[in-house]
Design an enzyme around this catalytic site. Structure first.
Site, PDB file in Angstrom:
ATOM      1  N   MET A   1       0.780  -1.212   0.114  1.00  7.47           N
ATOM      2  CA  MET A   1      -0.010  -0.078  -0.048  1.00  7.47           C
ATOM      3  C   MET A   1       0.906   1.070   0.123  1.00  7.47           C
ATOM      4  O   MET A   1       1.804   1.249   0.387  1.00  7.47           O
ATOM      5  CB  MET A   1      -1.071   0.084   1.341  1.00  7.47           C
ATOM      6  CG  MET A   1      -0.340   0.343   2.505  1.00  7.47           C
ATOM      7  SD  MET A   1      -1.574   0.907   3.692  1.00  7.47           S
ATOM      8  CE  MET A   1      -1.904   2.822   3.228  1.00  7.47           C
ATOM      9  N   ASN A   2       0.412   2.333  -0.712  1.00  5.11           N
ATOM     10  CA  ASN A   2       1.241   3.619  -0.359  1.00  5.11           C
ATOM     11  C   ASN A   2      -0.043   4.568  -0.100  1.00  5.11           C
ATOM     12  O   ASN A   2      -0.792   4.625   1.103  1.00  5.11           O
ATOM     13  CB  ASN A   2       2.094   4.209  -1.309  1.00  5.11           C
ATOM     14  CG  ASN A   2       1.616   4.169  -2.783  1.00  5.11           C
ATOM     15  OD1 ASN A   2       1.120   3.242  -3.456  1.00  5.11           O
ATOM     16  ND2 ASN A   2       1.391   5.261  -3.510  1.00  5.11           N
ATOM     17  N   ASP A   3      -0.269   5.772  -0.657  1.00  6.39           N
ATOM     18  CA  ASP A   3      -1.171   6.834  -0.340  1.00  6.39           C
ATOM     19  C   ASP A   3      -2.661   6.306   0.139  1.00  6.39           C
ATOM     20  O   ASP A   3      -3.535   5.710  -0.397  1.00  6.39           O
ATOM     21  CB  ASP A   3      -1.279   7.996  -1.435  1.00  6.39           C
ATOM     22  CG  ASP A   3      -0.011   8.235  -2.155  1.00  6.39           C
ATOM     23  OD1 ASP A   3       0.948   7.845  -1.703  1.00  6.39           O
ATOM     24  OD2 ASP A   3      -0.131   8.987  -3.151  1.00  6.39           O
TER      25      ASP A   3
ATOM     26  N   GLN B   1      -3.843   3.448  -2.265  1.00  8.52           N
ATOM     27  CA  GLN B   1      -2.986   2.896  -3.040  1.00  8.52           C
ATOM     28  C   GLN B   1      -2.595   1.625  -2.668  1.00  8.52           C
ATOM     29  O   GLN B   1      -1.827   1.266  -1.912  1.00  8.52           O
ATOM     30  CB  GLN B   1      -1.800   3.635  -3.555  1.00  8.52           C
ATOM     31  CG  GLN B   1      -2.188   5.453  -4.042  1.00  8.52           C
ATOM     32  CD  GLN B   1      -2.578   4.977  -5.516  1.00  8.52           C
ATOM     33  OE1 GLN B   1      -1.647   5.084  -6.594  1.00  8.52           O
ATOM     34  NE2 GLN B   1      -3.956   5.079  -5.899  1.00  8.52           N
TER      35      GLN B   1
ATOM     36  N   TRP C   1       5.813  -1.703  -5.175  1.00 10.85           N
ATOM     37  CA  TRP C   1       4.805  -0.951  -5.947  1.00 10.85           C
ATOM     38  C   TRP C   1       4.531  -1.251  -7.293  1.00 10.85           C
ATOM     39  O   TRP C   1       5.521  -2.071  -8.008  1.00 10.85           O
ATOM     40  CB  TRP C   1       5.476   0.483  -5.989  1.00 10.85           C
ATOM     41  CG  TRP C   1       4.513   1.724  -6.684  1.00 10.85           C
ATOM     42  CD1 TRP C   1       3.398   2.306  -6.093  1.00 10.85           C
ATOM     43  CD2 TRP C   1       4.388   1.713  -7.938  1.00 10.85           C
ATOM     44  NE1 TRP C   1       2.980   3.162  -6.905  1.00 10.85           N
ATOM     45  CE2 TRP C   1       3.456   2.895  -8.014  1.00 10.85           C
ATOM     46  CE3 TRP C   1       5.114   1.621  -9.281  1.00 10.85           C
ATOM     47  CZ2 TRP C   1       3.113   3.523  -9.403  1.00 10.85           C
ATOM     48  CZ3 TRP C   1       4.803   2.083 -10.372  1.00 10.85           C
ATOM     49  CH2 TRP C   1       3.726   3.089 -10.332  1.00 10.85           C
TER      50      TRP C   1
ATOM     51  N   PHE D   1      -4.179   5.568  -9.946  1.00 16.49           N
ATOM     52  CA  PHE D   1      -3.447   6.516  -8.998  1.00 16.49           C
ATOM     53  C   PHE D   1      -4.253   7.452  -8.035  1.00 16.49           C
ATOM     54  O   PHE D   1      -5.560   7.123  -7.696  1.00 16.49           O
ATOM     55  CB  PHE D   1      -2.642   7.711  -9.759  1.00 16.49           C
ATOM     56  CG  PHE D   1      -1.431   6.980 -10.143  1.00 16.49           C
ATOM     57  CD1 PHE D   1      -1.045   5.642 -10.274  1.00 16.49           C
ATOM     58  CD2 PHE D   1      -0.197   7.634 -10.634  1.00 16.49           C
ATOM     59  CE1 PHE D   1       0.098   4.998 -10.681  1.00 16.49           C
ATOM     60  CE2 PHE D   1       1.146   7.142 -10.976  1.00 16.49           C
ATOM     61  CZ  PHE D   1       1.220   6.025 -11.071  1.00 16.49           C
ATOM     62  N   SER D   2      -3.674   8.072  -7.299  1.00 22.63           N
ATOM     63  CA  SER D   2      -4.326   8.852  -6.108  1.00 22.63           C
ATOM     64  C   SER D   2      -5.684   9.665  -6.369  1.00 22.63           C
ATOM     65  O   SER D   2      -5.477  10.254  -7.480  1.00 22.63           O
ATOM     66  CB  SER D   2      -3.383   9.576  -5.039  1.00 22.63           C
ATOM     67  OG  SER D   2      -2.583   8.352  -4.576  1.00 22.63           O
TER      68      SER D   2
ATOM     69  N   ARG E   1      -1.620  15.026 -11.493  1.00 21.93           N
ATOM     70  CA  ARG E   1      -2.517  13.955 -10.650  1.00 21.93           C
ATOM     71  C   ARG E   1      -2.971  14.243  -9.399  1.00 21.93           C
ATOM     72  O   ARG E   1      -2.585  15.542  -8.786  1.00 21.93           O
ATOM     73  CB  ARG E   1      -1.350  12.860 -10.667  1.00 21.93           C
ATOM     74  CG  ARG E   1       0.021  13.043 -10.006  1.00 21.93           C
ATOM     75  CD  ARG E   1       0.705  11.799  -9.770  1.00 21.93           C
ATOM     76  NE  ARG E   1       2.028  12.130  -9.265  1.00 21.93           N
ATOM     77  CZ  ARG E   1       2.993  12.174  -9.682  1.00 21.93           C
ATOM     78  NH1 ARG E   1       3.177  12.096 -11.245  1.00 21.93           N
ATOM     79  NH2 ARG E   1       4.303  12.202  -9.212  1.00 21.93           N
TER      80      ARG E   1
ATOM     81  N   GLU F   1       2.901  16.632  -5.250  1.00 24.60           N
ATOM     82  CA  GLU F   1       1.855  15.557  -5.312  1.00 24.60           C
ATOM     83  C   GLU F   1       0.685  15.603  -4.373  1.00 24.60           C
ATOM     84  O   GLU F   1       0.969  16.610  -3.392  1.00 24.60           O
ATOM     85  CB  GLU F   1       2.615  14.200  -4.853  1.00 24.60           C
ATOM     86  CG  GLU F   1       3.639  14.032  -5.962  1.00 24.60           C
ATOM     87  CD  GLU F   1       4.163  12.637  -5.716  1.00 24.60           C
ATOM     88  OE1 GLU F   1       4.468  11.845  -6.804  1.00 24.60           O
ATOM     89  OE2 GLU F   1       4.571  11.998  -4.572  1.00 24.60           O
TER      90      GLU F   1
END
Ligand code: FRU
Length: 495
Positions: A40-42, A58, A66, A98-99, A169, A221
């Site tokens: 996982m990320n954001d 994410q 990733w 994406f986010s 983004r 970002e």
């Protein structure tokens, strides 16, 4: 081969030898969200609806590094106990997901139904990126009429095509009541661009902000824009994550305070300010639809090493949810963050030590009942003097949290915190300046197996850092440079 078998046998022995620890789960946080498995990320699309907080994130369900991004999903009624749900958004022919953000369309402006949950996200198209046209990121929407369980992607996607900007983004969308329009705050390479829309489907550019302001050590970002009350009026806060270029190396989130009129953001002040001075709070944004409350969560990692941290089944977690406020310090407004009040329910009764004289070092773990490396400590000093708390274990792994009077700053040092060799920048000390000029000093510290979050002076100075010890950090040494009078220490163990 023999040596390898021996090593493996020994490490599995170690894994089972630690009471209460499931093999492969040694570094699993217990009161922060982490996915059951994989990457996982954001945090994405955080929204409150019908008594439930939704956290999308994410997610790459194909591995622990990733990869092609999906939106994972978790839900909670109290912001602290999360239940993972089926994946919400899968990549499609337009790209990976994406986010982005999510809103509740109360007035049915998009025609997806009253109170539809609408996700606004970035499509990232790898094939177009490979062709190097620079047009590979664009914004799409999807909606759910069953509280985020199932999603339908809008047939007219993309709703905001790429105008020729390589990094285009992370849309954060909100309803702007004055002009009765949706406002999108978008990261566009080295700035933020604001767009407006009557229906979430057609977007008009309003303005750009920040190309010559703030920190620019890396790409911009995951922005967010919201208002908070300050001295009887409303101020607007713009969050912008940057990677790299943070105050502790790698990823971090800066903020600006100013005014927004539905078209343009005008900052009051142009000095660079940071939401969190630790190494591990990135891409954080706030929940939609929470009324006057502003609840923030970040990704508790850093792009410098997120892909190689020593966890096996999953990678990364979110920060503790934090309530954001504007506080005055030194005659200026600052963004302060404190753990949401719901987190107090996580911990058992406080064990308190009052008016403790410290001459040298005191082993607090001899005075407290500690277990499992999961706790909340509050430290109060009547006077700001050098003080350090060493969170340590029998193997000698240590994370040191403290205040340094000479530099008037707080610090967290994880140089010798256990496994630090997986990436060269990981072993480090992070420093947060002190903003208040008040004499007394308070630190609230949350420790959850593999993370420490420090909130000093009502959340004016904040630091989040992760670490990977061999055993829980259940020994607590308090040290002063000079003989020290501690007003109060209060310790609560995770229930
Ligand atoms: C921030 C970020 C976003 C992007 C996402 C991709 O960490 O790089 O800008 O949308 O991660 O996973």
């Amino acid at each position: 081969m023999k040596i390898l078998t021996l090593v493996l046998t020994f490490s599995s022995f170690l894994a089972v030898a630690q009471p209460g620890i499931i093999p492969g789960e040694k570094h699993r946080p217990q009161f922060h969200f982490s996915p059951k498995a994989h990457w996982m990320n954001d945090p994405n699309g955080m929204v409150y609806f019908n008594g439930t907080y939704h956290l999308f994130f994410q997610h790459y369900p194909g591995g622990t590094t990733w990869g092609p991004m999906h939106w994972g999903h978790a839900a909670s009624t109290d912001l602290t106990h999360w239940t993972e749900q089926p994946i919400a958004l899968y990549p499609d022919s337009l790209g990976a997901i994406f986010s982005g953000s999510a809103v509740i369309d109360k007035n049915n402006t998009a025609g997806f139904g009253k109170n539809a949950m609408v996700a606004i996200f970035t499509y990232h198209n790898q094939k177009i990126e490979d062709a190097k046209t620079g047009l590979h990121q664009y914004q799409g929407i999807a909606y759910s009429n069953d509280e985020g369980k199932t999603w339908i992607k809008y047939k007219g996607n993309p709703v905001l095509p790429n105008p020729g900007i390589w990094d285009f983004r992370d849309p954060k969308v909100q309803w702007f009541e004055v002009s009765k329009k949706w406002i999108m705050t978008l990261a566009t390479k080295d700035r933020v661009t604001f767009y407006s829309s009557p229906d979430l489907k057609s977007w008009t550019k309003e303005s750009d902000f920040g190309a010559a302001l703030g920190a620019h050590g890396g790409v911009w970002e995951c922005p967010d824009l919201f208002s908070l009350s300050y001295k009887g009026s409303r101020k607007w806060v713009l969050l912008v994550s940057i990677n790299p270029g943070g105050p502790s190396g790698g990823s971090a989130t800066q903020y600006f305070i100013g005014n927004f009129d539905g078209k343009t953001f005008v900052p009051d002040n142009t000095t660079t300010r940071w939401v969190d001075f630790g190494a591990d709070n990135y891409a954080g944004v706030t929940f939609s639809n929470t009324g006057k409350r502003r609840i923030f969560m970040g990704w508790m990692s850093n792009w410098q090493y997120a892909n190689v941290v020593p966890t096996e089944k999953w990678r990364s977690a979110t920060t503790i949810p934090r309530e954001l406020k504007l506080l005055e310090a030194n005659g200026e407004a600052y963004l302060a963050s404190m753990p949401v009040k719901e987190t107090t329910e996580l911990f058992g009764p406080a064990q308190e030590i009052k008016q403790l004289k410290v001459d040298g070092s005191v082993d607090l773990s001899k005075l407290l009942k500690m277990e499992g490396g999961k706790y909340c400590i509050r430290l109060e000093l009547a006077k700001n003097e050098d003080v350090s708390l060493q969170l340590t274990n029998v193997s000698g792994d240590k994370v040191i949290v403290g205040y340094d009077k000479t530099t008037n700053s707080y610090y967290t040092d994880r140089t010798n915190s256990g496994d630090v060799v997986f990436q060269k920048d990981f072993a480090r000390k992070t420093i947060a300046p002190r903003f208040t000029t008040g004499n007394s000093l308070t630190m609230k510290i949350l420790v959850d197996v593999a993370s420490v979050e420090v909130f000093a002076d009502s959340g004016l100075s904040v630091m989040t850092n992760i670490f990977f010890p061999q055993q829980p950090l259940d020994i607590l040494l308090l040290t002063g440079k000079k003989p020290l009078q501690i007003k109060k220490i209060s310790y609560s163990q995770l229930k």
